[in-house]
Design a protein around this motif. Structure first.
Motif, short mmCIF file in Angstrom:
data_model
loop_
_atom_site.label_atom_id
_atom_site.label_comp_id
_atom_site.label_asym_id
_atom_site.label_seq_id
_atom_site.Cartn_x
_atom_site.Cartn_y
_atom_site.Cartn_z
N ALA A 20 0.84 -1.21 0.00
CA ALA A 20 0.00 0.00 0.00
C ALA A 20 0.87 1.25 0.00
O ALA A 20 0.56 2.23 -0.68
N ALA A 21 1.97 1.22 0.74
CA ALA A 21 2.87 2.38 0.78
C ALA A 21 3.50 2.62 -0.58
O ALA A 21 3.60 3.77 -1.04
N VAL A 22 3.92 1.56 -1.26
CA VAL A 22 4.51 1.69 -2.59
C VAL A 22 3.48 2.23 -3.57
O VAL A 22 3.77 3.12 -4.38
N MET A 23 2.25 1.73 -3.47
CA MET A 23 1.19 2.21 -4.37
C MET A 23 0.90 3.70 -4.13
O MET A 23 0.70 4.46 -5.07
N ALA A 24 0.91 4.12 -2.86
CA ALA A 24 0.68 5.53 -2.55
C ALA A 24 1.79 6.39 -3.13
O ALA A 24 1.54 7.48 -3.65
N GLN A 25 3.03 5.90 -3.05
CA GLN A 25 4.15 6.64 -3.64
C GLN A 25 3.95 6.76 -5.15
O GLN A 25 4.26 7.79 -5.74
N GLY A 26 3.46 5.70 -5.77
CA GLY A 26 3.18 5.73 -7.21
C GLY A 26 2.12 6.76 -7.55
O GLY A 26 2.23 7.47 -8.56
N GLU A 27 1.09 6.86 -6.72
CA GLU A 27 0.03 7.85 -6.94
C GLU A 27 0.58 9.27 -6.81
O GLU A 27 0.24 10.15 -7.58
N ASP A 28 1.44 9.49 -5.82
CA ASP A 28 2.05 10.80 -5.65
C ASP A 28 2.90 11.17 -6.86
O ASP A 28 2.83 12.30 -7.35
N ALA A 52 6.40 6.47 -11.14
CA ALA A 52 5.10 5.87 -10.79
C ALA A 52 4.92 4.52 -11.49
O ALA A 52 4.41 3.57 -10.88
N ALA A 53 5.32 4.43 -12.75
CA ALA A 53 5.19 3.18 -13.50
C ALA A 53 6.02 2.07 -12.87
O ALA A 53 5.59 0.92 -12.81
N GLU A 54 7.21 2.42 -12.37
CA GLU A 54 8.06 1.44 -11.70
C GLU A 54 7.41 0.90 -10.44
O GLU A 54 7.71 -0.20 -10.00
N LYS A 55 6.51 1.68 -9.87
CA LYS A 55 5.78 1.25 -8.68
C LYS A 55 4.47 0.54 -9.05
O LYS A 55 3.63 0.28 -8.21
N GLY A 56 4.30 0.27 -10.36
CA GLY A 56 3.16 -0.51 -10.83
C GLY A 56 1.91 0.28 -11.14
O GLY A 56 0.84 -0.29 -11.27
N ASN A 57 2.01 1.59 -11.28
CA ASN A 57 0.84 2.42 -11.53
C ASN A 57 0.46 2.37 -13.01
O ASN A 57 1.18 2.89 -13.86
N PRO A 58 -0.70 1.75 -13.35
CA PRO A 58 -1.07 1.62 -14.76
C PRO A 58 -1.39 2.96 -15.43
O PRO A 58 -1.12 3.13 -16.62
#
Length: 178
Positions: A20-28, A52-58
């Motif tokens: 969840a923390a990694v996903m939040a970083q991706g959103e930021d 963000a893409a490296e953190k899996g953000n589509p």
């Protein structure tokens, strides 16, 4: 035994919190990229989108694809745009699915494949993406890889128009449909 189960549960919770923390970083990072892109700072936007893409953000993958498709800050490359759209489409991003569908349908950056393009457009349209709904309407209206079907085209145009798509509204008007 009970202690092992509790330890497993705690490990799973820690993993979920970390994810969840990694996903939040991706959103930021995605938001920062979108902010600087509005200022036409495409190189900086690309940097944030890649983070963000490296953190899996589509959505970040879609934004990178858009920069390549439009040639903003990078050499225009439909093949490279498609390379970024595909993983986002595979993750269920409707915008990316529409983009993959259109690239395949038209042969932009890839060998033309009307059947596969239509399949991707349908996935996006069924998720409620109004652009894809309009595009599927055009596929049926023109009989591109499917039997020409005016009524099916109208059905999809109406769905897109109901969401405010002006091009779908214009298509319905052109067809004499309210």
């Amino acid at each position: 035994m009970r202690r092992m189960q509790l330890q497993g549960i705690l490990t799973a919770i820690a993993l979920l919190m970390s994810t969840a923390a990694v996903m939040a970083q991706g959103e930021d990072a995605l938001r920062k990229g979108q902010e600087v892109e509005k200022k036409k700072n495409y190189a900086e936007a690309m940097r944030w989108y890649k983070e963000a893409a490296e953190k899996g953000n589509p959505q970040a993958q879609v934004e990178i694809g858009n920069l390549y498709a439009e040639g903003h800050g990078v050499k225009q490359s439909y093949a490279e745009a498609l390379r970024w759209y595909r993983p986002a489409a595979d993750k269920g991003n409707a915008e990316a699915q529409n983009d993959v569908g259109m690239f395949l349908l038209t042969g932009m950056g890839v060998k033309k494949d009307v059947v596969e393009g239509t399949r991707w457009l349908r996935k996006a349209a069924e998720q409620g993406n109004e652009v894809a709904q309009r595009n599927i309407g055009m596929v049926y209206l023109q009989g591109m890889g499917v039997p020409q079907d005016r009524e099916e085209a109208i059905r999809w145009f109406r769905k897109a128009a109901a969401q405010g798509d002006d091009d779908a509204k214009a298509a319905l008007k052109m067809l004499g449909v309210k």
